[in-house]
Design an enzyme around this catalytic site. Structure first.
Site, PDB file in Angstrom:
ATOM      1  N   HIS A 164    -103.708  -4.043-131.577  1.00 42.49           N
ATOM      2  CA  HIS A 164    -103.785  -5.718-130.951  1.00 42.49           C
ATOM      3  C   HIS A 164    -105.054  -7.059-131.471  1.00 42.49           C
ATOM      4  O   HIS A 164    -104.672  -8.303-132.047  1.00 42.49           O
ATOM      5  CB  HIS A 164    -103.938  -6.256-129.737  1.00 42.49           C
ATOM      6  CG  HIS A 164    -102.901  -4.982-128.210  1.00 42.49           C
ATOM      7  ND1 HIS A 164    -101.751  -5.126-129.074  1.00 42.49           N
ATOM      8  CD2 HIS A 164    -103.397  -4.089-127.845  1.00 42.49           C
ATOM      9  CE1 HIS A 164    -101.266  -4.424-127.350  1.00 42.49           C
ATOM     10  NE2 HIS A 164    -102.525  -3.287-127.247  1.00 42.49           N
TER      11      HIS A 164
HETATM   12 ZN   LIG Z   1    -101.359   0.326-125.568  1.00 43.45          ZN
END
Ligand SMILES: [Zn+2]
Length: 396
Positions: A140
């Site tokens: 992320h």
């Molecule tokens: Zn995840």
């Protein structure tokens, strides 16, 4: 048989947001111990390597200098973040990404481990074609943003290093974490030589709220970002059917020189952060499929990193099965007693697992009994099939 690299260090445990955070470093220790209990770490085809910490130059392949500096600054003086404006914190200091002393070094070590894994695979002289870093998969993290428990994006950085050293090679990134691999997609959004494919729980129902089929890349990279957002509750048999139907076709069309996989285990049915329905048997079958696809379609080269997974009882089993697939070893289903003792000594607030490969029949039956749920899962898989046929394959 080709050798398999395994990158590991107890320094991984220092990537630690605190005892109330869902990402607990003990999951890595439990995984290592389970691999050890099963004898995998003594396998004659396994090569264990310590990681080398990533350098600031490595980090700057993906991250902005001001972000790298901020991580270093708050790592040295975590209290300095108090009262700072968002503009100066870059997502650090939030509930998801609290700052802690040594954060810079711990995050650089996770990156270095993925670089080490990729170098082991790309080095033609060592006989190693597959390597695994269970501390990686921080998919992320963005260019100037800490996001979803991820400070530096080890996967993007490792792939960028490959791109710099071997500019003519094509890399395919396959992300099976339950969450969309948004950071890696973002890094390569305009790069036609890095194809990113993320299979995840639909972004309307889960963090980070992206990863829709419409996200297809831009400029020269248009067509090389692919997303399979599946419906909550998707279980082993339908997931694996989808996997078998589409992944080989995409690999055949793209012809990658190496496959990089993010093996987040949070698609597991009991995961506290997600709502998918896979079991460790499903994971095991998927790892075998990946291994076969790598042999056929990515020149045998496979760089694997870990990722999410928030059940201490599930992640160690899933990643032990991944390593067993890489080594082509069949393991007995009964978990060794010494690991069970170790697990119980840790006072983990989850039932003790006794089976390495479990199943999810009860949840699967429940879904099948609920026509609305079942129908939505099927409809989504039909939509993905149409998308691959009509949009993905004609544009690779
Ligand atoms: Zn995840």
């Amino acid at each position: 048989m080709d050798k398999v690299g395994f990158v590991y260090s107890e320094d991984f445990f220092k990537y630690n947001f605190g005892e109330h955070h869902p990402l607990q470093p003990i999951r890595l220790e439990l995984t290592y111990k389970l691999m050890e209990s099963y004898g995998l770490l003594k396998n004659s085809n396994l090569v264990i390597r310590k990681p080398v910490m990533a350098t600031p130059e490595d980090l700057s392949l993906v991250h902005a200098l001001e972000y790298i500096d901020a991580v270093r600054k708050y790592s040295n003086n975590p209290q300095d973040i108090v009262g700072k404006h968002q503009r100066e914190t870059f997502g650090l200091g939030s509930l998801d990404n609290p700052v802690f002393p040594g954060m810079f070094e711990a995050s650089s070590m996770a990156v270095g481990a993925s670089i080490t894994a990729s170098e082991l695979v790309m080095d033609e002289s060592n006989g190693i074609n597959t390597a695994f870093n269970i501390a990686g998969g921080l998919h992320h993290a963005m260019r100037r943003l800490a996001h979803g428990f991820c400070i530096f994006n080890d996967v993007s950085i490792a792939i960028q290093k490959i791109r710099v050293k071997y500019p003519n090679l094509k890399v395919m990134y396959l992300d099976v974490d339950c969450h969309h691999g948004d950071g890696v997609q973002d890094t390569f959004y305009n790069d036609p030589d890095v194809l990113t494919l993320s299979i995840h729980q639909d972004g309307h129902t889960l963090f980070p709220g992206t990863g829709f089929m419409e996200e297809r890349g831009k400029d020269a990279g248009k067509g090389y970002s692919i997303n399979f957002p599946v419906y909550p509750g998707t279980y082993d048999s339908v997931y694996l059917d989808m996997f078998k139907k589409h992944i080989p076709r995409i690999m055949v069309a793209f012809k990658p020189d190496v496959l990089v996989t993010q093996l987040g285990a949070d698609t597991y049915f009991g995961d506290p952060l997600t709502q998918m329905g896979l079991s460790t048997s499903g994971h095991y079958r998927m790892y075998h499929l990946i291994r076969n696809y790598v042999k056929q379609y990515s020149k045998g080269r496979w760089i694997a990193v870990g990722g999410g997974g928030y059940l201490m009882s599930a992640v160690p089993r899933s990643w032990t099965l991944a390593l067993a697939s890489m080594l082509d070893v069949d393991l007995p289903n009964a978990i060794p007693d010494d690991w069970i003792q170790f697990y119980e000594q840790k006072h983990i607030d989850e039932p003790t697992p006794y089976e390495l490969r479990d199943n999810n029949y009860r949840a699967e039956e429940q879904i099948l009994k609920n026509p609305m749920y079942s129908l939505r899962i099927e409809e989504r898989l039909d939509a993905i099939e149409k998308y691959v046929d009509e949009e993905v394959l004609p544009n690779i």
